[in-house]
Motif scaffolding. Structure first.
Motif, PDB file in Angstrom:
ATOM      1  N   TYR A 413      48.571  64.912  14.893  1.00  0.00           N
ATOM      2  CA  TYR A 413      48.330  64.301  13.045  1.00  0.00           C
ATOM      3  C   TYR A 413      47.391  62.883  13.760  1.00  0.00           C
ATOM      4  O   TYR A 413      47.367  62.412  14.095  1.00  0.00           O
ATOM      5  CB  TYR A 413      49.375  64.391  12.735  1.00  0.00           C
ATOM      6  N   HIS A 429      57.260  67.423   9.691  1.00  0.00           N
ATOM      7  CA  HIS A 429      56.325  68.132   9.752  1.00  0.00           C
ATOM      8  C   HIS A 429      56.844  69.484  10.121  1.00  0.00           C
ATOM      9  O   HIS A 429      57.672  70.244  10.378  1.00  0.00           O
ATOM     10  CB  HIS A 429      55.135  67.774  10.686  1.00  0.00           C
ATOM     11  N   ASN A 475      49.622  75.395   8.977  1.00  0.00           N
ATOM     12  CA  ASN A 475      50.194  74.268   8.297  1.00  0.00           C
ATOM     13  C   ASN A 475      50.985  74.556   8.017  1.00  0.00           C
ATOM     14  O   ASN A 475      50.646  75.558   6.564  1.00  0.00           O
ATOM     15  CB  ASN A 475      49.676  73.367   7.238  1.00  0.00           C
ATOM     16  N   MET A 478      53.649  68.522   5.051  1.00  0.00           N
ATOM     17  CA  MET A 478      53.278  67.335   5.685  1.00  0.00           C
ATOM     18  C   MET A 478      53.918  66.265   5.368  1.00  0.00           C
ATOM     19  O   MET A 478      54.481  66.709   4.400  1.00  0.00           O
ATOM     20  CB  MET A 478      51.635  67.270   5.545  1.00  0.00           C
ATOM     21  N   PHE A 483      46.396  67.307   5.639  1.00  0.00           N
ATOM     22  CA  PHE A 483      47.079  68.530   6.971  1.00  0.00           C
ATOM     23  C   PHE A 483      45.603  67.977   7.700  1.00  0.00           C
ATOM     24  O   PHE A 483      44.072  68.807   7.682  1.00  0.00           O
ATOM     25  CB  PHE A 483      46.829  70.310   6.943  1.00  0.00           C
ATOM     26  N   LEU A 485      43.972  66.404  12.154  1.00  0.00           N
ATOM     27  CA  LEU A 485      44.560  66.939  13.671  1.00  0.00           C
ATOM     28  C   LEU A 485      43.158  66.062  14.212  1.00  0.00           C
ATOM     29  O   LEU A 485      42.272  66.440  14.369  1.00  0.00           O
ATOM     30  CB  LEU A 485      44.123  68.471  13.933  1.00  0.00           C
TER      31      LEU A 485
END
Length: 586
Positions: A413, A429, A475, A478, A483, A485
């Motif tokens: 993340y 998460h 997702n 969070m 969100f 990556l």
């Protein structure tokens, strides 16, 4: 007939025993960066470019059958029975009267004395508390020394076989590293501190400051002292040249006495990882696990929202037959096995599971500005894709290009628009990963819809290998921010063949600058990347550099007065080529 029955029964029993033994000895796997619930930086001034997770300067200590991991400014520490599953213990060590600008155990040092674990953070003051515990699986600490008089930054503590105790410390691009004896009972210093070692970047190319050891507007920093004793020799370790660069590594000097004199080890840095997804392998600690195998833990660089934005990784390590200290960082951010018994760390712990989705096609639910989808599959922790929101239902889909065998997944993340400062407890998460053969019919592969833990670098080894071409992460929750990556990394085996052996490798090393070289090779069809191995002896190519989608590398980390030896191999999603023959460069 009776004999035949006996033979069949014996064979069945042997088979049952073999299956049972195999199940009992299945080795655990891990993947760097370590999946710890890292705290966020506690400093508002460090967050001008965005709030973010941050830690560094780790130590691991084996104590009463468990491993204890301390690192900078975590307002607590972790412990684990197996080096894979880490439990966080919340604890504030710094007292109000000795607080140092908000630091909470900055670059801590640890030491085992009998049935007691000791820990202290960095300070130049003489009023810091040295803490002790006989059961650190819980918050059961008390002061071993209210006012520790040494005043050490980046302290490294060491107890010799004769019971005498020493401290090594220093963090500067001007001053050397110091050593000093400490009374085992009173913890008072014995005699003055003594100069141990200092940088010599004119000779050692890797000690020059900068991303590529070439930004000499600053001289390199020496920091992060650590000591091990092996076969009667003392190994004084240090970090250089600066935590911000990919070449941040650990070097070592060797001596016959705990306070020297020390001699620079010919193989240096011994911990080094300038390439791959997450780079850097400096300022750490070397320890032996329950089986007597050595490991080295160190700092990994992010350096996007602040130059002190960092993570933690560890590597198999050891001492070779000549007493040379090394770390094996090859494929160091791919899945590796943990030890299940005594082993030779010169032989790789790499699982052989390759990255299946490097720069492969990606689709997403939304895009925030320039944080485009393929930044999540470009093998660079500094870059990332971000969705526009943190809403439930935001998703990313990665195409492996062909049906492959998936064995593990790592999710990294990114802290886009995070709102936290310091350690935040109770955050978590939640997500679901689905897989598909044809992109039409999907099945759940990983279900973290009920997860209640903080998993910023979640690593999942599948219970059984799965066939898939497409993987999709959706997702659900969070803890903070969008969100986003930096790495949706899928590991396993592709359906094709490994690349051929690399051809036409050359290393150009001129007379004008002996610390630098230009490494080049012919591109190999089907390869996505290359691993270059190097060392100062042909049978000790312990260091490596991993690169993607290029056929050259400028290597500025050489010893000025020594010849070098090189090899290279190519890799892709299907495997690794044979290495080339070793070449020597004077």
């Amino acid at each position: 007939m009776k004999n035949l029955i006996r033979l069949i029964l014996a064979a069945v029993l042997v088979n049952v025993f073999t299956i049972h033994a195999s199940a009992q000895t299945k080795r655990l796997t891990y993947c760097n960066p370590l999946n710890l619930d890292y705290g966020y930086t506690p400093f508002e001034s460090f967050s001008a470019w965005g709030k973010h997770r941050a830690t560094a300067d780790p130590t691991v200590t084996l104590f009463k059958g468990n491993y204890y991991l301390f690192s900078t400014n975590q307002f607590g520490y972790w412990w684990s029975p197996d080096m894979l599953n880490w439990k966080f213990v919340s604890r504030k060590f710094v007292r109000p009267y000795n607080e140092v600008k908000g630091d909470e155990l900055c670059a801590p040092g640890t030491l085992v004395l009998g049935d007691t674990l000791l820990v202290i953070g960095s300070t130049y003051n003489k009023d810091f508390t040295l803490w002790m515990s006989t059961d650190p699986t819980h918050d059961t600490w008390k002061a071993a020394k209210d006012y520790f008089q040494v005043g050490a930054w980046d302290p490294g503590l060491f107890a010799d076989d004769d019971g005498r105790v020493y401290i090594y410390h220093g963090s500067s691009n001007t001053y050397p590293m110091y050593g000093q004896e400490i009374d085992r009972k009173t913890f008072e210093p014995i005699g003055p501190k003594k100069e141990m070692i200092k940088l010599d970047w004119q000779e050692h190319g890797w000690e020059r400051f900068g991303e590529n050891n070439d930004n000499v507007f600053l001289t390199g920093f020496m920091e992060g002292g650590w000591m091990n004793k092996h076969n009667g020799k003392y190994y004084l370790q240090y970090a250089a040249p600066g935590t911000e660069g990919r070449g941040y590594g650990d070097g070592v000097y060797v001596g016959d006495k705990p306070l020297g004199p020390f001699t620079y080890q010919k193989h240096n840095p011994f911990s080094y990882k300038p390439g791959g997804f997450a780079k850097g392998a400096g300022h750490g600690a070397t320890w032996a696990d329950k089986y007597g195998n050595y490991w080295h833990i160190s700092t990994m660089v992010v350096d996007v929202k602040n130059n002190f934005e960092r993570r933690i990784g560890f590597w198999p390590a050891g001492f070779d037959k000549d007493g040379v200290l090394y770390s094996n960082t090859a494929y160091g951010d791919y899945p590796h096995y943990l030890s299940a018994g005594k082993e030779d760390h010169l032989k790789s712990n790499f699982t052989g599971w390759m990255l299946l989705n490097y720069n492969k096609p990606v689709q997403v639910s939304s895009i925030l500005g320039a944080y485009v989808p393929n930044l999540a599959v470009d093998e660079d922790i500094k870059t990332y894709w971000s969705a526009k929101t943190s809403n439930k239902g935001e998703w990313m889909k990665t195409d492996l290009g062909e049906v492959s065998t998936v064995k593990a997944i790592q999710l990294n993340y990114a802290d886009q628009d995070a709102a936290f400062l310091g350690k935040s407890l109770g955050v978590y998460h939640q997500y679901v990963i689905s897989s598909s053969i044809d992109g039409k019919t999907w099945k759940t592969l990983v279900d973290k819809s009920k997860n209640k833990t903080d998993v910023p670098h979640d690593y999942i080894e599948l219970k059984a290998p799965a066939k898939a071409r497409y993987l999709k992460i959706t997702n659900l929750h969070m803890p903070t921010g969008k969100f986003a990556l930096s790495g949706f990394r899928v590991f396993g085996k592709g359906a094709g063949v490994a690349p051929d052996t690399v051809k036409n490798m050359i290393v150009l090393r001129g007379n004008a600058e002996r610390r630098n070289s230009w490494i080049r090779w012919r591109q190999t069809d089907g390869a996505v990347g290359y691993t270059i191995y190097m060392g100062t002896e042909p049978d000790k190519l312990y260091n490596n550099i991993m690169v993607y989608n290029v056929n050259e590398y400028y290597f500025n980390g050489m010893e000025k007065g020594l010849p070098y030896y090189f090899q290279i191999e190519a890799f892709n999603e299907n495997g690794i080529s044979k290495r080339t023959k070793v070449i020597k460069v004077e």
